[in-house]
Design a protein around this motif. Structure first.
Motif, PDB file in Angstrom:
ATOM      1  N   HIS A   1     -52.884  -1.444 -10.118  1.00 46.70           N
ATOM      2  CA  HIS A   1     -53.715  -0.788  -9.111  1.00 46.70           C
ATOM      3  C   HIS A   1     -53.256  -1.321  -7.763  1.00 46.70           C
ATOM      4  O   HIS A   1     -53.182  -2.531  -7.567  1.00 46.70           O
ATOM      5  N   GLU A   2     -52.949  -0.390  -6.865  1.00 41.97           N
ATOM      6  CA  GLU A   2     -52.268  -0.779  -5.628  1.00 41.97           C
ATOM      7  C   GLU A   2     -53.067  -0.373  -4.402  1.00 41.97           C
ATOM      8  O   GLU A   2     -54.034   0.401  -4.495  1.00 41.97           O
ATOM      9  N   ASN A   3     -52.631  -0.896  -3.242  1.00 43.80           N
ATOM     10  CA  ASN A   3     -53.312  -0.601  -1.955  1.00 43.80           C
ATOM     11  C   ASN A   3     -54.818  -0.794  -2.086  1.00 43.80           C
ATOM     12  O   ASN A   3     -55.614   0.056  -1.676  1.00 43.80           O
ATOM     13  N   LEU A   4     -55.196  -1.912  -2.659  1.00 37.96           N
ATOM     14  CA  LEU A   4     -56.604  -2.138  -3.000  1.00 37.96           C
ATOM     15  C   LEU A   4     -57.490  -2.364  -1.789  1.00 37.96           C
ATOM     16  O   LEU A   4     -57.057  -2.939  -0.775  1.00 37.96           O
ATOM     17  N   THR A   5     -58.731  -1.960  -1.945  1.00 38.04           N
ATOM     18  CA  THR A   5     -59.804  -2.336  -1.022  1.00 38.04           C
ATOM     19  C   THR A   5     -60.963  -2.793  -1.914  1.00 38.04           C
ATOM     20  O   THR A   5     -60.945  -2.540  -3.137  1.00 38.04           O
ATOM     21  N   ALA A   6     -61.960  -3.406  -1.294  1.00 37.05           N
ATOM     22  CA  ALA A   6     -63.130  -3.807  -2.090  1.00 37.05           C
ATOM     23  C   ALA A   6     -63.741  -2.572  -2.762  1.00 37.05           C
ATOM     24  O   ALA A   6     -64.146  -2.623  -3.928  1.00 37.05           O
ATOM     25  N   GLY A   7     -63.771  -1.462  -2.030  1.00 36.68           N
ATOM     26  CA  GLY A   7     -64.358  -0.241  -2.584  1.00 36.68           C
ATOM     27  C   GLY A   7     -63.573   0.298  -3.766  1.00 36.68           C
ATOM     28  O   GLY A   7     -64.150   0.709  -4.778  1.00 36.68           O
ATOM     29  N   SER A   8     -62.234   0.294  -3.643  1.00 33.60           N
ATOM     30  CA  SER A   8     -61.445   0.841  -4.771  1.00 33.60           C
ATOM     31  C   SER A   8     -61.566  -0.085  -5.980  1.00 33.60           C
ATOM     32  O   SER A   8     -61.618   0.380  -7.119  1.00 33.60           O
ATOM     33  N   ILE A   9     -61.633  -1.381  -5.738  1.00 37.58           N
ATOM     34  CA  ILE A   9     -61.805  -2.310  -6.872  1.00 37.58           C
ATOM     35  C   ILE A   9     -63.143  -2.035  -7.558  1.00 37.58           C
ATOM     36  O   ILE A   9     -63.233  -1.996  -8.784  1.00 37.58           O
ATOM     37  N   ASP A  10     -64.184  -1.838  -6.766  1.00 36.46           N
ATOM     38  CA  ASP A  10     -65.498  -1.556  -7.367  1.00 36.46           C
ATOM     39  C   ASP A  10     -65.424  -0.322  -8.254  1.00 36.46           C
ATOM     40  O   ASP A  10     -65.934  -0.323  -9.379  1.00 36.46           O
ATOM     41  N   ARG A  11     -64.759   0.715  -7.746  1.00 36.45           N
ATOM     42  CA  ARG A  11     -64.683   1.950  -8.538  1.00 36.45           C
ATOM     43  C   ARG A  11     -63.908   1.711  -9.841  1.00 36.45           C
ATOM     44  O   ARG A  11     -64.302   2.175 -10.907  1.00 36.45           O
ATOM     45  N   ILE A  12     -62.825   0.952  -9.737  1.00 36.01           N
ATOM     46  CA  ILE A  12     -62.003   0.693 -10.933  1.00 36.01           C
ATOM     47  C   ILE A  12     -62.805  -0.113 -11.957  1.00 36.01           C
ATOM     48  O   ILE A  12     -62.891   0.254 -13.128  1.00 36.01           O
ATOM     49  N   LEU A  13     -63.403  -1.202 -11.495  1.00 37.51           N
ATOM     50  CA  LEU A  13     -64.108  -2.074 -12.448  1.00 37.51           C
ATOM     51  C   LEU A  13     -65.365  -1.399 -12.999  1.00 37.51           C
ATOM     52  O   LEU A  13     -65.681  -1.532 -14.186  1.00 37.51           O
ATOM     53  N   ASP A  14     -66.061  -0.653 -12.130  1.00 38.19           N
ATOM     54  CA  ASP A  14     -67.278   0.022 -12.601  1.00 38.19           C
ATOM     55  C   ASP A  14     -66.950   1.106 -13.621  1.00 38.19           C
ATOM     56  O   ASP A  14     -67.802   1.484 -14.429  1.00 38.19           O
ATOM     57  N   GLY A  15     -65.715   1.615 -13.576  1.00 35.11           N
ATOM     58  CA  GLY A  15     -65.324   2.672 -14.509  1.00 35.11           C
ATOM     59  C   GLY A  15     -64.895   2.143 -15.873  1.00 35.11           C
ATOM     60  O   GLY A  15     -64.628   2.923 -16.778  1.00 35.11           O
ATOM     61  N   LEU A  16     -64.825   0.830 -16.037  1.00 30.36           N
ATOM     62  CA  LEU A  16     -64.380   0.264 -17.314  1.00 30.36           C
ATOM     63  C   LEU A  16     -65.569   0.032 -18.235  1.00 30.36           C
ATOM     64  O   LEU A  16     -66.567  -0.558 -17.815  1.00 30.36           O
ATOM     65  N   LYS A  17     -65.452   0.485 -19.432  1.00 27.05           N
ATOM     66  CA  LYS A  17     -66.575   0.358 -20.387  1.00 27.05           C
ATOM     67  C   LYS A  17     -66.338  -0.806 -21.327  1.00 27.05           C
ATOM     68  O   LYS A  17     -65.248  -1.036 -21.760  1.00 27.05           O
TER      69      LYS A  17
END
Ligand code: FES
Length: 157
Positions: A141-157
């Motif tokens: 996962h590239e060009n990360l921001t706090a927001g994009s990290i939240d979306r990525i981690l929140d999407g993991l089940k």
């Protein structure tokens, strides 16, 4: 407790031993193989690899601990590895690590109590041009921001 590769792992290890003229070169792919089978590199796997390659467990341990891609203890279902090397640092990796640490409630090197996430700070992930970068298991996962990290981690089940 001793370590044995699966049948497929044993065949792969045998193939590796014939592939490299210098058996010491087998240590890195053998560690990958052990990690693929166990999820991490156990002490027993270190001893087994050393015996098969014909070197000391201390040598194999030294290799396994030099590279951050080898896990020396079990990791969670999702291994979140955030690069802290120069390009990523300049673009805020330390803040992102802090952000994830707070979000998950664990310090780098720790696993959440439910076994779902392990957070690690790692050296260069080789994608400096798209810093800051993290890997979650085998995905970049590239060009990360706090927001994009939240979306990525929140999407993991
Ligand atoms: S510095 Fe982070 S990917 Fe290279």
């Amino acid at each position: 407790m001793s370590f044995e590769f699966s049948d497929a792992g044993r065949r792969e290890f045998d193939r590796l031993l014939t592939r490299y003229p210098d058996r010491m070169a087998v240590v890195l792919p053998a560690l990958h193989l052990a990690q693929r089978e166990l999820g991490y590199v156990s002490d027993e796997a270190i001893v087994h690899i050393a015996e098969r390659v014909g070197t000391s467990p201390a040598y194999v341990e030294g290799v396994a601990t030099f590279y951050t891609m080898y896990n020396r203890k079990p990791v969670g279902k999702y291994h979140v590895q955030i690069c802290r090397n120069i390009s990523c640092s300049l673009l805020g990796a330390e803040h992102l690590i802090e952000h994830v640490s707070k979000k998950l409630g664990v310090a780098p090197g720790e696993t959440t109590p439910d076994g779902k996430f392990t957070l690690s700070k790692v050296e260069c992930l080789g994608s400096c041009g798209t810093a800051p970068v993290m890997m979650v298991n085998d995905d970049y996962h590239e060009n990360l921001t706090a927001g994009s990290i939240d979306r990525i981690l929140d999407g993991l089940k």
